[in-house]
Design an enzyme around this catalytic site. Sequence first.
Site, PDB file in Angstrom:
ATOM      1  N   HIS A   1      90.910  -6.994 -67.826  1.00 38.81           N
ATOM      2  CA  HIS A   1      89.855  -6.786 -66.834  1.00 38.81           C
ATOM      3  C   HIS A   1      88.545  -7.166 -67.516  1.00 38.81           C
ATOM      4  O   HIS A   1      88.379  -6.920 -68.714  1.00 38.81           O
ATOM      5  CB  HIS A   1      89.693  -5.322 -66.433  1.00 38.81           C
ATOM      6  CG  HIS A   1      90.903  -4.623 -65.908  1.00 38.81           C
ATOM      7  ND1 HIS A   1      91.879  -4.113 -66.712  1.00 38.81           N
ATOM      8  CD2 HIS A   1      91.265  -4.312 -64.638  1.00 38.81           C
ATOM      9  CE1 HIS A   1      92.799  -3.523 -65.971  1.00 38.81           C
ATOM     10  NE2 HIS A   1      92.464  -3.628 -64.699  1.00 38.81           N
TER      11      HIS A   1
ATOM     12  N   ASP B   1      87.186  -4.435 -69.764  1.00 36.91           N
ATOM     13  CA  ASP B   1      87.936  -4.019 -70.974  1.00 36.91           C
ATOM     14  C   ASP B   1      87.407  -4.744 -72.185  1.00 36.91           C
ATOM     15  O   ASP B   1      87.461  -4.243 -73.297  1.00 36.91           O
ATOM     16  CB  ASP B   1      89.411  -4.455 -70.965  1.00 36.91           C
ATOM     17  CG  ASP B   1      90.155  -4.142 -69.720  1.00 36.91           C
ATOM     18  OD1 ASP B   1      89.811  -3.143 -69.091  1.00 36.91           O
ATOM     19  OD2 ASP B   1      91.091  -4.905 -69.398  1.00 36.91           O
TER      20      ASP B   1
END
Length: 441
Positions: free
Chosen positions: A101, A104
């Site tokens: 993501h 992240d």
Amino acid sequence: MAEHFPGVSKIAYEGPKSKNPLAFRYYNPDEVVGGQTMKEHLRFSVAYWHTFTGEGVDPFGSGTMERPWHELSDPMDVAKARVEANFEMLYKLGVPFFCFHDRDVAPEGENLAETNKNLDVIAGMMKEHMQGGDVKLLWGTANMFNHPRFLHGAATSCNADVFAYGAAQVKKALEVTKELGGANYVFWGGREGYDTLLNTDMKTELDHLAKFLHMAVDYAKEIGFDGQFLIEPKPKEPTKHQYDFDVATVLGFLKTYDLDKDFKINIEANHATLAGHTFQHELHLARVNNMLGSVDANQGDELLGWDTDQFPTNLYTTTLAMYEILKAGGLGTGGLNFDAKVRRASFTPEDMFYAHVAGMDAFAKGLKAAYALLSDGDLESFISKRYSSYQDGIGRKITEGTVGFKELEEYALAMDKPIVNESGRQEWLETIVNQYIAEMS
Ligand code: XLS
Ligand code: NI
Ligand code: NI
């Protein structure tokens, strides 16, 4: 570049009798199974968020993980160390893909422009690491669930500013995914769902979600991103009801909103079980509808009702999953992404490797058992015989659509003997599957 995991060298195949936790028992990347290497069949991927960002937090306690980047304090330095650790781990495991993501991999800045800049720095670093071509991006995605702004959801938020912010985030995530040559782009609902209908206009929320996905498809075309779009079903958590509940629900949603040509499905084992289905059921339903896109390879705990995201070690499940994947003709642009986290008590860096080795071995063994079972045709021939009454006579007419209720009534009235059924033989078939796992692979 500093080595982050000096205690671990490149993991080798040592065979089924090995007791070395840092060796493969079944995963032998170059071994050919039915004309393709294991590496080509299985297309393993490491999930960045669990392995490099996750800290082992649970609702009752703080993080427990020991990670080499903990000595750093600047968030961008931490982010950069994680990138290095990711590529070191992929190399040592021999895993060809990873996925992430946006949030992240890089921290949020003061505003969206700054956040995008942070992401660009990290994406640039990833691109350099990927130059050799050994590692590829399986998929990118946007995290639209963690930040408080998404408390009502993103595309389904009642607040139009949040819809716009989410759109900007996905636009950027698509650009980064394209820049890194991503094979797919995933939408998992995040907070797209509801906690109570007392404050929810479900029709409006579903319409908005579809609009959002259409905008993503249009923008991908505009920038020439030709990766596959995927939706990942999940029935609940974090909201009580998630709009992408399960494969059947997602199929209906995509067809209703004319999105079925642009999307396939990313199936996660633990989400299947949360929906009250087996992993095999979800894979099977996607397969027979030509919608199987990719897999989040994990497992839940049969006794817990939430998304525990454990590493997949159950051979029975991996065998039946690989059976469906082989029947689908393989994973295509998808892969087996370990959307799984080590347990909170498995806190050392070695555990990160033990866990991936365990998952890779379980799927390699599953592949071998499934391939043998499928090519010997034990289940296939049983199933085709089970439906053989549709091959001729009245069954054939039903299949061909040449009879209706009137003809079928005539046929039934003329039956002069009681109907004869045959056994479903479930227990015998279960024994066959066990035999293929234990003896024939
Ligand atoms: C959460 C989901 C998530 C997706 C990617 O339950 O599995 O991790 O795979 O957003
Ligand atoms: Ni997932
Ligand atoms: Ni999950």
